[in-house]
Write a protein that holds these residues in place. Structure first.
Motif: not given
Length: 397
Positions: A187-205
């Motif tokens: 899958h190609e991202a529509d925009s530059p992919p967000v790294s995990v460390v910048r994805n706050r909801p996923y880090l909280v998960l």
């Protein structure tokens, strides 16, 4: 052979092998290699710590080549670890073997959840995850029963267990290679992919799941200590409690998922964490129970832990669904650290028994409360389809 059936067979074989050797790793270093107790424990622990560096690389490879290829590679790496164990005659080789097994295991868990999701029928991922968990639990238990007989043979039995473990890794890899065909779509991202460390909801998960998983790891690592050293109860109780938890998981996991399929994943997780808090407090209260009543009381508390585990067991499906498609492998590799962190923390929490019989349970309850309290944030911020799970699929039909 259907894709999901091939996956279930492969993972069943894999877990049968894991049940053969995982409980024996330190004993193997002592009884077969001849290492002192402290040296065997330390070398194997350091090897496992080295192995936990594998997920970031595994995640990138999953995104590039697909989860099936990574799971097969992880099986081969673990088989290599068993070969090194078989020829090990010193601490250095035990370290290498432990590191290979740990790296392969971490890579396996970093990729298998994506593979499970890719083989789910009609998008019913929660049910598929529950079914896989039940099959793996049964096969792990069967491996444990077999190794109980092999250990009676002595060191030769340990070697047989390691050799069989290696064979199961390779057999699982062959089944996946020959019979599971899941096309990998990059899958190609529509925009530059967000790294995990910048994805706050996923880090909280990740933090939430680590907090929620601590209670179960404390139970597995510490209940025998609690029963024998603190409560001075019969030694068989801890083993019986683990058996009750395993059997309930095997028999009821898919049933509970079906019963609660109209719940959002976050709701199921929140209820599971709340029940876990009650279980931790009930375990803490065991010090007030007369010794003659302890077996019945402790076995009774397993209703709570089993219910909390069965109802709240939606984290893997939520993590997979919430990961961006273009970087799903990297996200799930990071998510694996939630369980790794809980597993590493649990022995330290068990050690808190020296300060008071209540302290480890209070820590576990507090961690579960934190997880419970953070769920509404996840419900607001994670992708809606990921949060709704099977309910969203049912509602749209």
């Amino acid at each position: 052979m259907g894709g999901r059936l091939a996956l279930l067979i492969a993972l069943g074989i894999d877990n049968f092998g894991s049940g053969l050797f995982l409980p024996l790793s330190v004993l193997y270093g002592i009884q077969v290699v001849g290492l002192p107790v402290a040296a065997a424990g330390s070398v194997i622990t350091v090897g496992k710590l080295v192995g936990i560096a594998a997920p970031p690389l595994a995640g990138r490879l999953v995104d590039r080549f697909g989860p099936r290829q990574m799971v097969i590679a992880a099986q081969v790496v673990q088989a290599a670890g068993t070969v090194v164990y078989l020829v090990a005659d010193n601490a250095a080789l035990v370290f290498v073997a432990s590191a290979l097994l740990a790296a392969g295991q971490q890579a396996f868990y970093s990729s298998v959840f994506a593979l499970i999701a890719d083989t789910s029928r009609h998008g019913a991922k929660d049910t598929t995850f529950a079914l896989v968990g039940a099959v793996r639990g049964v096969c792990f238990g069967l491996g444990g029963l077999v190794v109980a007989g092999l250990t009676a043979i002595g060191p030769a039995g340990y070697r047989i267990a390691v050799a069989l473990d290696g064979v199961t890794f390779l057999a699982a890899a062959v089944v996946l290679a020959l019979f599971l065909h899941v096309p990998h779509v990059r899958h190609e991202a529509d925009s530059p992919p967000v790294s995990v460390v910048r994805n706050r909801p996923y880090l909280v998960l990740i933090v939430v799941v680590a907090c929620g998983a601590l209670a179960l790891d404390l139970f597995l690592d510490g209940m025998a200590v609690y029963v024998s050293e603190v409560l001075h109860g019969p030694a068989w109780v801890a083993g019986a409690m683990i058996t009750v938890l395993t059997v309930s998981s095997v028999l009821l996991s898919t049933i509970v998922v079906r019963w609660t399929r109209i719940w959002w994943r976050t709701k199921a997780m929140r209820i599971g964490y709340l029940i876990t808090v009650v279980w931790a407090l009930a375990s803490m209260a065991a010090v007030l129970v007369p010794v003659s009543w302890l077996p019945a009381y402790l076995l009774g508390t397993m209703v709570l832990l089993s219910a909390g585990t069965l109802i709240g067991n939606r984290a893997n499906a939520l993590a997979e669904a919430a990961a961006p498609r273009a970087t799903r492998g990297r996200y799930l590799a990071a998510f694996q650290y939630a369980f790794t962190a809980a597993g590493i923390a649990a022995p330290g929490v068990v050690a808190l028994f020296v300060f008071g019989p209540w302290l480890p349970w209070l820590v576990a309850a507090t961690a579960a409360i934190i997880a419970f309290a953070a769920i509404p944030y996840l419900q607001r911020t994670l992708p809606r389809d990921a949060v709704r799970g099977d309910y969203g699929r049912i509602a749209s039909t």
